[in-house]
Every structure is written in C-alpha cells, then in structure tokens.
Design an enzyme around this catalytic site. Structure first.
Site, mmCIF file in Angstrom:
data_model
loop_
_atom_site.group_PDB
_atom_site.id
_atom_site.type_symbol
_atom_site.label_atom_id
_atom_site.label_comp_id
_atom_site.label_asym_id
_atom_site.label_seq_id
_atom_site.Cartn_x
_atom_site.Cartn_y
_atom_site.Cartn_z
ATOM 1 N N TYR A 92 12.213 14.121 39.790
ATOM 2 C CA TYR A 92 11.434 15.254 39.815
ATOM 3 C C TYR A 92 12.001 16.102 41.127
ATOM 4 O O TYR A 92 11.681 15.582 42.237
ATOM 5 C CB TYR A 92 9.810 14.884 39.843
ATOM 6 C CG TYR A 92 8.916 16.151 40.289
ATOM 7 C CD1 TYR A 92 9.179 17.120 39.192
ATOM 8 C CD2 TYR A 92 8.067 15.971 41.039
ATOM 9 C CE1 TYR A 92 8.168 18.359 39.329
ATOM 10 C CE2 TYR A 92 7.165 17.378 41.312
ATOM 11 C CZ TYR A 92 7.236 18.314 40.314
ATOM 12 O OH TYR A 92 6.554 19.298 40.490
ATOM 13 N N HIS A 133 8.979 21.950 37.640
ATOM 14 C CA HIS A 133 8.042 23.038 37.227
ATOM 15 C C HIS A 133 8.563 24.240 38.085
ATOM 16 O O HIS A 133 8.547 24.362 39.218
ATOM 17 C CB HIS A 133 6.659 22.711 37.736
ATOM 18 C CG HIS A 133 6.045 21.337 37.027
ATOM 19 N ND1 HIS A 133 5.706 20.453 37.656
ATOM 20 C CD2 HIS A 133 6.031 21.019 35.847
ATOM 21 C CE1 HIS A 133 5.182 19.505 36.895
ATOM 22 N NE2 HIS A 133 5.481 19.807 35.619
#
Length: 210
Positions: A92, A133
C-alpha cells in the site's frame, strides 16, 4: 543515484521536514504517530530523494506491505483468490510527493520505479499487487498512475473528510509477481459503476431534502 538527486531512507531526524512537506503536498492531515512511524518503523519502505547540494528532501515515497487480512474492507477484493495464498501480500502506497521545483523532471517516476524494483526482487515475490487511494478529482495523480500501469479498482464515495467536507476517492492497483484481479463477470462493473451510481443518487437526495 541520479545526476540531480540522491536517495536515502527516512530517519527520525526527518520528522519535522516530512511534516512540512506533507502539509504542502496533501489536503489530508496525518496524525502525529503517522510521522513517527514512517520515519522510524522498519515495516515501512520510506525512501527519500535529497537535493545534491543542501541535502534537503525533494521527494519521497512511503509504502507498507501487508496481508489481505490487514487491509481495509474496501480493499479485500484486490486479488484473485485463484492465485492468492496465505503468504500473499499487497503493498500500500501511503504517500508519494515531490517538491514543486523538481516536478516534471521524472522524480516521481524514479521514486515509484525504485519501489517497484524493490517489490519485484526475489525476497518480495509474495507481494502480488501495489495499490493506493487518490482523490477522485486529482486528475494529475490519476493520470500519473495510469501511465505507470496502475488500473482503477474501485470508486469510493465520501472516502475522505477534508476541511469539514466529504470528498470522493478511487483506489488504483498495479499487479506484480503474477498477481491478478478478481475473475468474475461483474468485475470491474460492480466495483466501479455501482458505487458511482450510488454516489450521485446520494448527492441528488441531499439536493432535494437539504
């Protein structure tokens, strides 16, 4: 080392400089422990590019490798279960930023490539995807990641809370080391079109009733 910058990993002494840069680069405000973690915890890949003359940080990328059990609920569908094992991991990207004077010099690409190189090394073959994101409205960022073989995974309505207002986001993913997306008839329709439809219905209802 590039002719215009050098690389090193973040250290605890960088915390104040990292705070200042993140406040300039990102609309999202990080808690104090986040800065402490990314500048000291060994679990993070926190790479900085530094100025060749004064040594100041001119760009950085921060990444955390985790199992699917550790990711947020909206990210559980990143990998196809067909090739996913208990050892499979995903990476991530928490942060990627470059100072204004070094943008459009491919420093962001260089930092991202350093991370991908690390994640595709023999010791990280169990990492099957890299994801992040990003604000739905951040066209520069979404274009950057598409150019680097990331694909849109899911639309996330009202994901961020910035300056007292909700903001939509998208998750982007790049598959590595043999990783693959979920193989279903409705993917990616379900994960993209349906949330967008829900988002705009909610906005319409807010307009009507409020």
């Amino acid at each position: 080392m590039d002719a215009s910058w050098s690389y090193r990993f973040l250290e605890p002494r960088d915390i104040d400089e990292v705070k200042d840069l993140c406040r300039i680069w990102f609309p999202v405000r990080y808690p104090e422990f986040w800065y402490q973690d990314v500048t000291s915890a060994e679990r993070y890949y926190s790479l900085a590019a530094t100025h060749p003359v004064d040594g100041h940080i001119i760009g950085m990328i921060v990444c955390d490798v985790k199992s699917l059990k550790q990711v947020n609920r909206e990210d559980h569908s990143l990998l196809s279960r067909e090739h996913c094992t208990e050892d499979s991991r995903v990476a991530y990207i928490l942060s990627l930023g470059v100072v204004e004077s070094f943008r459009r010099k491919r420093l962001g690409s260089a930092l991202l490539n350093k991370l991908i190189e690390y994640l595709t090394s023999p010791v990280k073959r169990h990492v099957k995807a890299v994801y992040l994101h990003v604000l739905f409205s951040n066209m520069a960022a979404t274009s950057f990641y598409r150019k680097h073989d990331f694909r849109e995974h899911m639309f996330l309505p009202f994901y961020y809370h910035i300056n007292g207002r909700s903001a939509d986001a998208c998750s982007y993913v790049r598959y590595i080391n043999g990783g693959t997306p979920p193989k279903t008839i409705i993917y990616p329709l379900f994960y993209n079109c349906v949330p967008v439809l829900v988002c705009y219905i909610a906005l319409l209802l807010q307009t009507i009733f409020y």
